[in-house]
Design an enzyme around this catalytic site. Structure first.
Site: not given
Ligand code: GCU
Length: 445
Positions: A262, A266, A411
């Site tokens: 997540s 990135k 997720h």
């Molecule tokens: C939030 C955010 C995402 C990110 C995520 C995470 O949902 O919107 O961009 O990837 O957190 O890090 O779990």
């Protein structure tokens, strides 16, 4: 889950990316350097068509019916048809564009850096806690990397370096959470290393500068508009951990994958894109400003847009990225080009079917579109049975340098995801480019 390697014809592989650019295949002759890292040393261009070197390229490629920046076009409009053009010119152009418009300028290398290692023996594993102390113009600070190295006759098969944004990795070598199944990873013959992202830049809009960023920027001054924020700092931290791994005799530095989930995904992609010492980058459910194409907006599934991520997490990216909130079509880059910056090293994208916020189709399309650049090295096989969404679930797909899977569910970084990464043979000794510049000891451009 199963992992499969499949060969398909080129037309099928590049089905989703329709480039009007006439392409050429570059055959990389591989040459071992220093006995460890394999790098493409020389190239021979086999023109598939009459595209002369120096010919102009189209400005865009079409992905799923929409126009996106063409990664194989130099800023001056020339088509990129050789790996030399890619490595010497285009990579630097794209990195500069991502720094200026998306992630911000990275922190510089420390003016001084030291490593202090405390080792503890367990039955099957050695745990090392490495304190990395960094000095910049504004001060000195430190953070820890926790490592678990399996006791084997030789070196581990590879090392997973995790950017842990959850502060979830503890010191127990038997820990077995889905997020960090350390025991499973070490039993599979891999080393696991982890840094706590919060020790680099706290995930907090009021405090994110307080650990590492303010070692390099005066704390009482605003950061420049294009200076990297938390995500950039996390990626930089992975680079400092890599500085250490290169010195550790128990580790093969040519076989290190930077991995994140997540927001950590990135940062892992951005770390791997910039620092060619990483043999691979693993981005699990990385979503917006990770593997997901920005121009897709919400992708019809409530995916996180550039405007939304900047509003929700103002400390992740610089104001220069915010400037594109309402005009993503003007971004000079898109995320397929970030994935392509891994080439010819291994890019690994993991998505989840019900992860609407991350827009799994947007991640998939970027992965497929990146193949165009891998194809310069003859490595454009995505491993997928078809490049049309949606691929079969719960199966690892693996080309010679690209890996993808779509897990069913929501997720998360789970045991099922790790099963794919561990079975995915991310560090084959014959992999072209494996190790990037690891043997040379410095990050690539
Ligand atoms: C939030 C955010 C995402 C990110 C995520 C995470 O949902 O919107 O961009 O990837 O957190 O890090 O779990």
């Amino acid at each position: 889950m199963r992992t499969s390697t499949r060969s398909r014809n080129r037309a099928d592989r590049l089905h989703t990316v329709t480039s009007r650019l006439t392409s050429a295949i570059v055959v990389a002759a591989l040459c071992a350097t220093g006995g460890a890292a394999l790098r493409p040393e020389s190239v021979e261009v086999r023109a598939l068509s009459a595209t002369p070197v120096g010919a102009p390229a189209d400005e865009t490629v079409t992905i799923d019916g929409e126009e996106y920046p063409n990664p194989l076009r130099l800023n001056d409009g020339t088509a990129v048809t050789t790996t030399a053009q890619w490595e010497d010119t285009r990579r630097a152009e794209l990195l500069a564009a991502f720094r200026q418009n998306v992630y911000g300028q990275s922190l510089p290398e420390p003016t001084a850096q030291t490593f202090a290692v405390t080792s503890t023996d367990f039955d099957r594993v050695t745990r090392k806690v490495v304190t990395i102390t960094v000095t910049g113009p504004e001060g000195t600070g430190s953070f820890d990397v926790t490592m678990f190295v399996p006791k084997l006759a030789g070196k581990p098969r590879g090392t997973f370096l995790m950017i842990d944004h959850r502060g979830q990795v503890g010191g127990d070598p038997d820990q077995s959470s889905g997020f960090a199944p350390v025991k499973t990873i070490t039993r599979a013959g891999y080393a696991f290393a982890s840094l706590d992202a919060g020790d680099i830049a706290p995930d907090d809009s009021g405090r994110y500068r307080s650990r590492m960023i303010d070692l390099f920027h005066p704390a009482d001054e605003e950061l420049p508009a294009d200076a990297g924020r938390a995500v950039s700092a996390w990626a930089w931290g992975a680079g400092r951990a890599m500085d250490y791994l290169q010195t550790d005799p128990d580790i093969d530095p040519a076989r290190v994958a930077v991995v994140g989930h997540s927001r950590g995904g990135k940062a892992a992609l951005w770390a791997g894109a910039q620092d060619t010492r990483f043999a691979a980058a693993v981005a699990n459910d990385s979503g917006s400003t990770g593997a997901k194409l920005a121009r897709r907006g919400d992708g019809g599934v409530g995916g996180e847009t550039v405007a939304r991520i900047n509003a929700s997490f103002p400390h992740w990216f610089p104001p220069t990225y915010r400037a594109y909130d309402d005009r993503v079509g003007s971004l000079p880059v898109d995320q397929h080009e970030l994935l392509a910056l891994l080439a010819p090293r291994r890019v690994v994208v993991g998505s989840a079917t019900d992860d609407g916020n991350a827009d799994p189709e947007g991640e998939f399309l970027a992965y497929v579109a990146a193949a165009q650049v891998y194809e310069l090295y003859g490595l454009g096989d995505t491993g997928l049975p078809s490049t049309t969404w949606r691929p079969p679930t719960d199966q690892g797909f693996r080309g010679p340098a690209m890996s993808y899977h779509l897990r069913s569910g929501g997720h998360g970084l789970t045991a099922a995801d790790w099963d794919v990464y561990l079975a995915g043979d991310l560090f084959p000794s014959s992999a072209p480019g494996a190790g990037g510049d690891a043997a040379r000891g410095r990050p690539g451009p």
